[in-house]
Scaffold this active site. Structure first.
Site, short mmCIF file in Angstrom:
data_model
loop_
_atom_site.label_atom_id
_atom_site.label_comp_id
_atom_site.label_asym_id
_atom_site.label_seq_id
_atom_site.Cartn_x
_atom_site.Cartn_y
_atom_site.Cartn_z
N TRP A 347 0.82 -1.22 0.00
CA TRP A 347 0.00 0.00 0.00
C TRP A 347 0.85 1.26 0.00
O TRP A 347 0.39 2.33 -0.31
CB TRP A 347 -0.94 0.00 1.21
N ASP A 348 2.15 1.10 0.34
CA ASP A 348 3.09 2.21 0.32
C ASP A 348 2.94 3.00 -1.00
O ASP A 348 3.04 4.22 -1.02
CB ASP A 348 4.54 1.70 0.41
N GLU A 485 0.61 -2.56 12.98
CA GLU A 485 0.68 -4.02 12.96
C GLU A 485 1.07 -4.64 14.30
O GLU A 485 1.23 -5.85 14.38
CB GLU A 485 1.66 -4.46 11.86
N LYS A 598 2.71 0.69 16.37
CA LYS A 598 3.88 0.61 15.50
C LYS A 598 4.00 1.88 14.65
O LYS A 598 5.05 2.44 14.46
CB LYS A 598 3.75 -0.60 14.59
N GLN A 599 2.86 2.33 14.12
CA GLN A 599 2.88 3.44 13.17
C GLN A 599 1.51 4.12 13.14
O GLN A 599 0.54 3.57 13.63
CB GLN A 599 3.24 2.93 11.77
C1 BGC Z 1 4.85 -1.57 7.54
C2 BGC Z 1 3.82 -1.62 6.44
C3 BGC Z 1 4.53 -1.40 5.11
C4 BGC Z 1 5.65 -2.39 4.92
C5 BGC Z 1 6.45 -2.12 3.66
C6 BGC Z 1 5.91 -2.62 7.27
O1 BGC Z 1 6.88 -2.57 8.26
O2 BGC Z 1 4.26 -1.81 8.78
O3 BGC Z 1 2.86 -0.63 6.64
O4 BGC Z 1 3.62 -1.52 4.07
O5 BGC Z 1 6.53 -2.32 6.02
O6 BGC Z 1 7.05 -0.87 3.71
#
Ligand code: BGC
Length: 767
Positions: A347-348, A485, A598-599
């Protein structure tokens, strides 16, 4: 040396000042050269111990014994090895008297200077300049100069194409061989290597030649084969203090581009053409193209060199990853800079990188969305495999669009960790739709919307129809992973549910609009998808009744049901890069029991739908979640920069921007060796353009609400909007807008409507 190799000014240069073995991987990623078709890691020519060199070609994936398909490491061509008798001259075999490398972001050239002293006491200097062309994406060159300082004698140079490449594979300490040798050939004027991906038989062809630019009297060049390496061996008698200059030319083609039969001819013809054109002409074409590209994408920041250089580094990586006219490839989470995430697309792309492409290269943005369209068949299969209908885009997508997220990983001790993101991180479905909508808002490209976008919007809405559950008299979405996550198998993740509500509303709106304006196209699409009127009705009902966990009393959005009852820890003190450490007393293996994130999750939702939430809600939630966010993902700090600006936390916004812009330059996450964090590069662009310049689409209008950090005297850039190209210059007291191409447009500066005519600058005072 060509005059084209002179370096740009310091605000374009990223430097490595000495050789540190443990930083090899980091610099290999940072110094990647590329053009969207090719990505070539900045490894040292002699391939020293610990190097993880790599040449990647967009769209070439293979599985073989790998756990999932991975972006294939193509044959290496950076290889240039110097030998003095039995001694290889390399950073790991000699004393390094001096070492310096410079990436010139503006020119896209990588410069190296290393002075070696062999154990025998011989001192020799190697200077190289490397370019992956921007005007001819299949071409590249290395210019190198060898100078012996304290001896006269024979020097051997091996300059080759190296087919002995393997990928790191998914599990620790494994190697996976994806390519087999098809053919090698050596003629008087070049070497040729053709290899084939083992599963899908895609062929990669490379031709190279190394030419002496100032040959001494005694010199010869022969071609040698070493297993799967084909090498030109140049032997010459060198004189003390004299410099010897060479050019290595490299041409690449693949069978993906339709040169199935004439692969060798196409590759060697290109090589000959480039050599014939010569270094000066090729570099001049390359630089002209680069200049044009920077003329489009550059963002000027006056008064803050750190911000300027950091931002340019991110723009550079977005630029060299720009897919080259190929709608069947997208940009992966690590671009073409490393093996991290095996080249997969997340999704990035739609949420973090697409905005840059939309406002700079709308055609390329469209191609990125077309990539998703071409994966639709597999997206239907992904949904069906989970027992749902409609389209579920892969959380990790490779070439086909089938779900490629590994289902488990291995810890160093061999124990298994189950990975649930492929099965549960379903917000990807609507993230793609968000990207489509973002593109449509900026371009008004109804042709794309009706031909391709609509199908994706209806099929994703249909996925949600089958995914929701009716419980307690309302609709819910259970067992998902949101952007954060740390928490898995959660019910009613606010981010996911809100995106679903929006996705369903959008589908209904689009359906009604098409019915009115393009009934024939709708009819055809409805027949193709077998879309029923009552499905559209259900979309409407569910969009109105899907649960959204929001507490009216506190104005807080609960990240998911039950989140507020978890143990409340706050993020700890910052580390040396300003990212929070875990608070004391925390068990890092049980983060799901805490409110630590986490984010950005809820805060990202607020950013994506800025005008649907009140200032109070935005402020309260920003404050609440900021205190609990660990920023363990590179996607996180930029969202806090953007929302800091929105909620009045300007000081933090600037800090979060710098964290994003310097994430890889300071190796903040300690894994930049695996590749550049592509989302952070997009996040740096978003922080400046959507953030500091405040350029956002609000209520359908391009709106500017700038806020400049104290040091910034001027922020300037250009951007695309609805078929026109605008330039924007912002100072602490004013904004000047000019339509430089296209037709006049109406924009907003804060609450003020401004009509812009082609070619006429309008300067507006900022309050
Ligand atoms: C993040 C995801 C991201 C992926 C790739 C993961 O660590 O939590 O949101 O899509 O890394 O960058």
């Amino acid at each position: 040396m060509s005059k084209h190799f002179t370096k740009s000014s310091n605000d374009w240069l990223i430097k490595e000042k000495n050789f540190a073995s443990e930083k090899q991987g980091l610099y290999e990623s940072l110094f990647t050269l590329g053009n969207g078709y090719l990505g070539v890691r900045g490894s040292l020519e002699e391939n020293p111990h610990g190097s993880n060199r790599g040449v990647f070609i967009a769209g070439i994936f293979d599985k073989s014994e790998g756990y999932v398909p991975e972006l294939v490491k193509a044959p290496g061509w950076v290889d240039v090895a110097i030998w003095l008798g039995e001694r290889k001259v390399a950073v790991d075999t000699c004393k390094v008297l001096r070492h310096e490398r410079i990436l010139d972001l503006k020119k896209g050239t990588l410069h190296r200077l290393t002075k070696f002293k062999t154990p025998e006491g011989k001192i020799l200097q190697l200077e190289t300049r490397r370019v992956v062309f921007s005007h001819q994406v299949r071409g590249a060159l290395i210019d190198f100069t060898i100078t012996p300082f304290n001896f006269t004698g024979e020097i051997k140079v091996y300059s080759g194409l190296n087919g002995e490449v393997t990928n790191a594979g998914y599990f620790p300490r494994e190697r996976v061989k994806h390519l087999t040798l098809v053919r090698m050939s050596r003629s008087d004027d070049h070497i040729y290597l053709e290899m084939q991906a083992r599963d899908n038989k895609t062929r990669i062809a490379m031709a190279a030649t190394t030419v002496f630019n100032n040959a001494p009297l005694v010199a010869n060049r022969v071609n040698r084969i070493f297993g799967e390496k084909v090498t030109q061996l140049i032997t010459f008698k060198a004189e003390k203090n004299k410099s010897y200059n060479f050019t290595k030319w490299i041409a690449t083609y693949t069978s993906r581009e339709g040169y199935e039969r004439q692969l060798e001819a196409a590759t060697t013809d290109l090589l000959r053409d480039m050599v014939y054109e010569g270094v000066e002409a090729c570099l001049s074409h390359h630089l002209k193209e680069r200049e044009k590209q920077w003329g489009q994408i550059d963002i000027g920041i006056k008064g803050d060199q750190k911000a300027q250089l950091g931002l340019r580094f991110n723009l550079y990586h977005l630029l060299i990853a720009k897919p080259h006219h190929d709608p069947t490839v997208s940009v992966g989470a690590k671009f073409l800079t490393g093996e991290g995430y095996r080249g997969h697309v997340f999704w990035d792309t739609e949420i973090f990188m697409l905005p840059f492409y939309i406002y700079n290269y709308p055609d390329e943005a469209k191609r990125l969305l077309m990539y998703r369209y071409y994966t639709m068949e597999k997206a239907l299969q992904n949904a069906a495999e989970l027992g749902y209908q409609g389209a579920k885009f892969a959380w990790e997508s490779a070439d086909s669009g089938l779900e490629m997220t590994p289902s488990y990983g291995l810890r160093e001790d061999g124990s298994k960790v189950k990975i649930f993101t492929g099965e549960e991180e379903h917000h990807i479905v609507s993230d793609v739709v968000y990207g489509i909508n973002n593109y449509i808002n900026a371009t008004g490209d109804n042709d794309f919307l009706y031909k391709y976008g609509a199908e994706m919007i209806f099929q994703t809405a249909r996925f949600w129809l089958s995914r929701v559950e009716k419980r307690r008299g309302r609709y819910e979405i259970r067992k998902v992973i949101g952007p954060d996550e740390f928490h898995e198998h959660v019910d009613n993740n606010a981010f996911t549910n809100y995106l679903v509500i929006w996705n369903l509303e959008l589908a209904v709106r689009l359906y009604n609009r098409m019915k009115k304006h393009v009934p024939d196209i709708l009819k055809e699409l409805v027949a193709k998808l077998k879309l029923k009127e009552d499905e559209v009705e259900r979309m409407q009902v569910i969009s109105k009744t899907l649960l959204f966990p929001y507490d009216q009393k506190t104005d807080l959005i609960e990240q998911f049901e039950g989140y507020f009852s978890l143990k409340d820890f706050k993020a700890g003190k910052p580390d040396k890069n300003g990212l929070p450490l875990f608070p004391k007393g925390i068990d890092e293996s049980k983060l799901e029991r805490t409110q630590l994130l986490k984010q950005a999750d809820v805060v990202l939702l607020l950013y994506l739908f800025l005008d649907r939430f009140s200032p109070e809600v935005k402020k309260k939630n920003y404050r609440y979640y900021e205190a609990r966010t660990m920023h363990k993902s590179s996607l996180s700090p930029c969202i806090y920069a953007l929302m800091g600006l929105e909620t009045g936390d300007h000081h933090s916004a600037y800090k979060y921007f710098l964290k994003t812009a310097y994430l890889d330059l300071v190796d903040a996450n300690k894994n930049a060796a695996d590749g550049i964090h592509a989302a952070a590069t997009g996040g740096a662009w978003m922080s400046v353009i959507h953030g500091f310049a405040g350029m956002k689409v609000r209520r359908g209008k391009l709106t500017f609400t700038p806020w400049l950090p104290q040091k910034w005297q001027e922020l300037s850039f250009s951007c695309f909007w609805q078929g026109s190209w605008l330039t924007v210059v912002i100072t602490p007291g004013s904004i000047t807008l000019t339509v430089k191409a296209g037709r006049g447009v109406s924009v907003m500066v804060g609450e003020q409507a401004v009509d812009l005519l082609l070619g006429k600058s309008v300067k507006i005072k900022l309050k």
